[in-house]
Design a protein around this motif. Sequence first.
Motif, short mmCIF file in Angstrom:
data_model
loop_
_atom_site.label_atom_id
_atom_site.label_comp_id
_atom_site.label_asym_id
_atom_site.label_seq_id
_atom_site.Cartn_x
_atom_site.Cartn_y
_atom_site.Cartn_z
N ILE A 141 0.84 -1.20 0.00
CA ILE A 141 0.00 0.00 0.00
C ILE A 141 0.87 1.24 0.00
O ILE A 141 0.64 2.19 -0.77
N LYS A 155 1.05 3.68 -3.33
CA LYS A 155 0.35 4.96 -3.22
C LYS A 155 1.14 6.04 -2.49
O LYS A 155 1.46 7.09 -3.06
N LEU A 156 1.44 5.79 -1.22
CA LEU A 156 1.88 6.89 -0.36
C LEU A 156 3.25 7.44 -0.72
O LEU A 156 3.47 8.65 -0.61
N LEU A 215 -5.87 7.41 1.93
CA LEU A 215 -5.56 6.26 1.08
C LEU A 215 -6.55 6.12 -0.07
O LEU A 215 -6.23 5.53 -1.10
#
Length: 853
Positions: free
Chosen positions: A310, A314-315, A420
């Motif tokens: 994750i 994404k981040l 998110l």
Amino acid sequence: MSLFLICFVIRNIYRKIFCAFQCLLMRQDLYFCPVMPAKPESPIYSFASNVACMPELKKKYLLTAPRFASRIAVFAMQILIALFLFSSCSPTSKLPENKYLLVKNEIKIEGEGISSSKLKAYLTQLENKKFLGFFNLNLSIYNATSKGELTGFKRWLRRSVGEPPSIYKEADILSSARQMKLYLMNKGYFNAEISHESVFRNKKAKVIYNVVTKEPYKIRRLRYNIEDDNIRNLVLNNANKSLIKTGATYDFYVLEEERSRVNDFLRNKGYYFMGEDFIFFQIDSALNNHQLDITLLIDQRPGLDIKDSIIVSKLYKKQFKISDIYIYPQLDPLHSNSFIKDTVDYVRLNFRNPDDTLGLYRFLYSEPARIRPKTIVPSIYFGHDEIFSENNVTRTSGALRTLPVFRYANISFDTVRGTLNSTSKEPGLLRCRINMSRAKRNSFLIESEATNSAGMLGIAGNVVVKNKNIFRGAEVFSIKLKGALEMQQSLDDAASTNEFLFFNTVETGIEASLFIPRFWGPISPQRFSRYFRPRTNLLTGLNYQRRPDYERTIANISLGYEWKKNEQITYFLFPLEINAVKIFPSDDFVERLEELNNPRLSSQYSDHMIFALKYSYVKNTQKRGSFSAFYYMRFNFESSGNLLYAIDELVKLEPNDEGNYTLFGIRYAQYLRFDTDLRKYLYIDRDNQIAMRAIFGIGVPYGNSNSLPFEKGFYGGGANGMRGWELKTLGPGIYKSASSTKYEVMGDIKLEANIEYRFPIYSILKGALFADIGNVWLLNSSDVYPGGTFDFSNFYKQFALDAGLGFRLDFEFFVIRVDGALPIKDPGAEEEWVIKKARFADVMWNFGIGYPF
């Protein structure tokens, strides 16, 4: 060799040689021979006893130098001989059969680009330390304590001072060669060859490393492979600051620095989850022409755990803004702080644009507020809806720690719910929380210290009472009661008898100060950039001094501002600084001044007032924890008396009988003064350093002053300047006093340069070889100081020169220093190159606290 035999040898050497050495070479204390040779028929005994008993010699050399210096020199030679004899005992006598003591590692390099000092850092096995570079003192102590019963003292001496023998090990030699090979490959020498040979003799081993560097690999091209468009554009736009240069030799360590630089750059652009693990390089060296291509990639590393998918997907690619900022200034680690009684929103206004704000800050209180929010907010370098910047977070942490009302501050961030689920192009949101713990408000402190006023030593004590939040704005108000005893030079020899506990100067006083962690004045502090971190200091005090020649009182008041342009540059501005000096000379001192008939000297010891404006610029490029070259520069400008003089002239006030204007019955000084201090520090390695300094200063008295005030003049000599001369006795120019009485002289111009080579000796004991060159001059010709005027055509011929050796006990937080300097060129002497007739008695010993620069 036993300790008894060593002591016996030293005793006999001392009895037969040292007294004669002292008399012949030192040429001082000829009347003092503490121990005479044992045999009266000895020629040494006859000579020394005759010299010691000659009254005329005793009288002649009684005042040339203190006995203390000669005893120190004799004692130092005893120590050196003892160390030599002690360490001369065979260091291999305790080695087992077929074992060798490693005495030297030698690195021979064929090729350019690599120094042996760099390769020595990768040696696995080092030879034993040598005291002063010659004596195997630590090893000798280790061997000596292995004899007989192992007592507690022997165990402590062996563990604290001793060092076990460095026994030659083939495995360590091979490991050293491998480590050096890896270092050479990291520096681009992929085809380098390293061989070693060992030479054995008398149970000692010498290892020679032969290094052939060969041709290094050069960087042909630097490319970028970055998946995210926003990150790629940012990095490419910043590529001109890349540390990787085409045509340069490949260097793995430069690549590591570039990776850190790119990571820091992106984290300052809002990429909160970016890390060095996502930045890596691919090297293509298959070009067969000693060239290679480098590709910088920013992406998920192969093999990263699935649980981090994750963050990876994404981040780390997402830019973040700061959402809410919560500040809790009452954190108590020992109690629960979950019960919030009050919330206060504070808006930082933008005075340059009234329709805009610089941020919203939400303060949480569990008890009545004791610190105003506007005191804390200027120390916070980020605001609501701003792009996250790690530099601003670091600045904020440092600024909050400097507020004395807080013990510590902690800054943390977490993502806002829904981050998110947002799109990759939409900035994420971070919630900030700042927790701060209060320090004690009031404190009482008793201080004791050793003073070093330009080489003059003394002791001092202070009683300090502080309040760290007197006006609820983190202001620090303190009252200090001071007392000091010092040794000072006397113009009147008779006055030197007025001593107390070996000190001839007594000082006492009271001082009050107020520190304000912001700009204080008619202008709102929020108009200033938060990056300036301005501070205000208010100081006032009254001081009384009783010196050998006079008594005086000094009253002072000052208002000063300090602010930073960045981490290297600091500005100081004192728009108001008043010093009023009232002198009460003794009758003998007044008579002595009249005998000297020196108007300039008399002016130095007269009542005066300084009404000054001061400005300073300081730049220091030193990085904490780094052992790389840096420099320091300071520029000071000072103006005094101009406003008062203009007012007196405007209102047509009458001057006093001496033709000077006064304020409250005291003549005020009028002058312009400028000085600069430039320093450069070079590191040969972590322990060896070269320090250089250049000083230039000029002061111009005019109007209401014929000369600079005593405390504003430029001086030569002393423990921190021209160390071959006593404090304030050098110059001006080629002037040399015909009187045997030494008195303080000052100049209007100062030029000086110093250089020191600082090196380790053992543990906290450091050494220094140094040289000083410089002098002071007058701006205007003077009958009192013939030859003291500055002249462009020949001032360079009037430089004084000295050199010497220093020893320092460096406790990191405290340094005790002893420097011995020998004058080499004295422009005021009949034969200026005084080194030709130098004696040991001419060495000037300086004792100081801290490094000279």
